[in-house]
Design a protein around this motif. Structure first.
Motif, PDB file in Angstrom:
ATOM      1  N   GLY A   1      -1.174  -4.926  -5.198  1.00 50.57           N
ATOM      2  CA  GLY A   1      -1.213  -3.585  -4.643  1.00 50.57           C
ATOM      3  C   GLY A   1      -1.770  -2.530  -5.574  1.00 50.57           C
ATOM      4  N   SER A   2      -2.036  -2.875  -6.821  1.00 50.34           N
ATOM      5  CA  SER A   2      -2.546  -1.901  -7.785  1.00 50.34           C
ATOM      6  C   SER A   2      -4.075  -1.824  -7.721  1.00 50.34           C
TER       7      SER A   2
ATOM      8  N   GLY B   1     -11.779  -0.472   1.609  1.00 46.47           N
ATOM      9  CA  GLY B   1     -11.407  -0.521   0.216  1.00 46.47           C
ATOM     10  C   GLY B   1     -10.887  -1.871  -0.209  1.00 46.47           C
TER      11      GLY B   1
ATOM     12  N   GLU C   1      -6.282   0.315  -6.403  1.00 51.61           N
ATOM     13  CA  GLU C   1      -6.983   0.567  -5.129  1.00 51.61           C
ATOM     14  C   GLU C   1      -8.293   1.317  -5.354  1.00 51.61           C
ATOM     15  N   ARG C   2      -9.358   0.847  -4.688  1.00 53.19           N
ATOM     16  CA  ARG C   2     -10.663   1.508  -4.735  1.00 53.19           C
ATOM     17  C   ARG C   2     -11.260   1.526  -3.332  1.00 53.19           C
TER      18      ARG C   2
ATOM     19  N   LYS D   1      -8.940   1.750   5.821  1.00 53.51           N
ATOM     20  CA  LYS D   1      -8.049   2.877   5.538  1.00 53.51           C
ATOM     21  C   LYS D   1      -8.480   4.081   6.363  1.00 53.51           C
TER      22      LYS D   1
ATOM     23  N   SER E   1       0.841  -1.207   0.000  1.00 57.27           N
ATOM     24  CA  SER E   1       0.000   0.000   0.000  1.00 57.27           C
ATOM     25  C   SER E   1       0.874   1.254   0.000  1.00 57.27           C
TER      26      SER E   1
ATOM     27  N   MET F   1      -7.884  -3.622  -3.136  1.00 59.31           N
ATOM     28  CA  MET F   1      -6.830  -3.462  -4.117  1.00 59.31           C
ATOM     29  C   MET F   1      -6.544  -4.828  -4.721  1.00 59.31           C
TER      30      MET F   1
ATOM     31  N   TYR G   1      -3.177   2.157   6.601  1.00 58.13           N
ATOM     32  CA  TYR G   1      -3.861   0.952   6.149  1.00 58.13           C
ATOM     33  C   TYR G   1      -3.792  -0.121   7.236  1.00 58.13           C
TER      34      TYR G   1
ATOM     35  N   GLY H   1      -0.915   4.544  -0.784  1.00 56.52           N
ATOM     36  CA  GLY H   1      -1.814   5.682  -0.861  1.00 56.52           C
ATOM     37  C   GLY H   1      -1.763   6.535   0.386  1.00 56.52           C
TER      38      GLY H   1
END
Length: 443
Positions: free
Chosen positions: A373-374, A367, A376-377, A358, A336, A369, A342, A338
């Motif tokens: 790790g890509s 959320g 992420e929503r 988060k 992570s 991901m 987390y 962002g």
């Protein structure tokens, strides 16, 4: 404490068997009764669930559960019974023209009867109203005490056929039931069907409980129990036998129990001074293996579905983030990146997504991901959201949400598109949910 006999194992049901398709008078068009639920731009499918024939109140109960399950999923829009043009016979094709006038695209018909030994037999057919043909037909049998499960199993079959995603209705959710004032909450371990029925308390409230976690393959639940004035201990309770055992005998505080995919090992976090490290325990031998060895707080571990990797949260970089490592503790790396902190990572049973909590200024979000790790929503945000736990089909999460003040948490189900959000009924405040594996039609 509930009686062990309350929880029926996989021998309680006859395996489902297929029903032959009924003939229709007109040539059938190609079936189109499908919905793509992996994206957020879907529209719920209008579906009618006719009152089942046969055993009176039991038949009505089963069909009502099927309709409620499908509606609560967010992917179906059950047609109001007041608009039904007929009560279709189970042994004949329905009047497709009349059903099309209601807007229904799918129709479920069924029947509940008894065999010579008194056991219940439930049969159902799913019809594609637009195409004018039977899509699927199955029958199941069980004892009278499991009549509600017949409805969940039929709903799972309909859901899976139309969405292409595995079912989740024939499951249970364990959680911490919280009652009393916020400063003196009584916390009991509870379990219920995913729709809130058949609530059972597994502890009496004399010890505080947190972090229940279902085994992915058995009716075992690991949880933290803390009697007054004592250190927390990890316990495992088996819902079929009622047996309970304390796992390990650690001098320091343990937390975050999580089963391996085969149910044979348990991940735990063990506090050592101001730090916390992750250990794996073999439940047969009770031998432990240390997996992390850092001066940070490593906690909340979760296995990948194939058991080859473990995700966990750590503040080794100065702030809580999600990391992944081999199941032997090798090659840890950060996932992570962002904004915010987390925590509470949980690997989807499908292996494609990782759910997390988060925290950032203004509140907590839940959320997902991708496993690398890509992508992420954030699915939902609010004052306080925590504790994501996956449905066995990897399509939904249950979380708990606390609005603050003197109130308490409640459970909510959200889907991975973020489009579906449904509150789950609990008798009081609730936290720390954990979703069971699918019990299945062979249960």
């Amino acid at each position: 404490m509930t009686s062990p006999s309350t929880f029926l194992d996989r021998r309680a049901f006859m395996a489902g068997t297929a029903l032959a398709a009924l003939p229709v008078l007109a040539p059938a068009a190609r079936a189109e009764l499908v919905i793509d639920v992996r994206r957020g731009n879907f529209q719920p499918i209008p579906i009618a669930v006719a009152d089942f024939a046969g055993e009176g109140e039991m038949s009505t109960l089963v069909s009502g559960i099927v309709s409620a399950d499908l509606g609560r999923s967010g992917y179906f829009a059950p047609i109001d019974r007041g608009r039904f043009p007929e009560r279709p016979s189970f042994d004949a094709a329905p009047n497709f023209g009349a059903w099309r006038q209601t807007g229904a695209q799918g129709l479920v018909t069924g029947r509940v009867t008894r065999d010579g030994s008194g056991r219940l037999k439930a049969e159902f057919r799913l019809w594609d109203v637009v195409a004018g043909q039977q899509v699927i037909g199955q029958q199941y049998g069980t004892g009278e005490k499991s009549v509600r499960r017949l409805g969940h199993i039929i709903a799972d079959a309909v859901y899976s056929k139309i969405t292409g995603v595995g079912g989740y209705f024939d499951t249970r959710i364990a959680f911490v039931d919280e009652s009393g004032p916020k400063e003196q909450r009584r916390k009991r371990l509870a379990v219920m069907d995913q729709d809130g029925a058949n609530l059972r308390y597994l502890t009496q409230g004399d010890s505080s409980v947190v972090s229940p976690r279902y085994s992915p393959v058995t009716q075992d639940i690991a949880f933290m129990s803390q009697p007054a004035g004592q250190q927390p201990r990890v316990q495992i309770i088996n819902l079929e036998t009622g047996t309970r055992q304390v796992v390990g005998n650690f001098d320091d505080m343990t937390s975050s129990p999580r089963f391996s995919p085969d149910g044979r090992r348990l991940l735990i976090a063990l506090q050592e001074g101001g730090n916390s490290n992750i250990y794996a325990m073999d439940l047969g031998s009770k031998q432990t293996t240390r997996l992390t060895n850092s001066s940070a707080i490593d906690t909340s571990p979760s296995y990948s579905p194939d058991g080859s990797q473990i995700i966990f949260e750590s503040d080794r970089g100065g702030k809580q983030q999600i990391y992944v490592m081999g199941s032997d503790g090798s090659s840890p790396r950060r996932l992570s990146f962002g904004e915010g902190a987390y925590s509470q990572p949980a690997w989807s049973p499908r292996g494609d997504l990782i759910a997390f909590t988060k925290q950032r200024p203004g509140g907590f979000g839940i959320g997902v991901m991708r496993s690398d790790g890509s992508g992420e929503r954030v699915l939902t945000e609010g004052f306080h959201n925590e504790g994501p736990t996956w449905a066995p089909n990897g399509q939904y999460l249950v979380i708990f949400r606390d609005p603050g003040g003197q109130s308490g948490g409640k459970l909510f189900m959200i889907d991975i598109t973020g489009k579906v959000e449904v509150s789950l009924p609990t008798p009081s405040f609730a936290s720390d949910p954990s979703w069971s594996p699918l019990l299945g039609s062979g249960s």
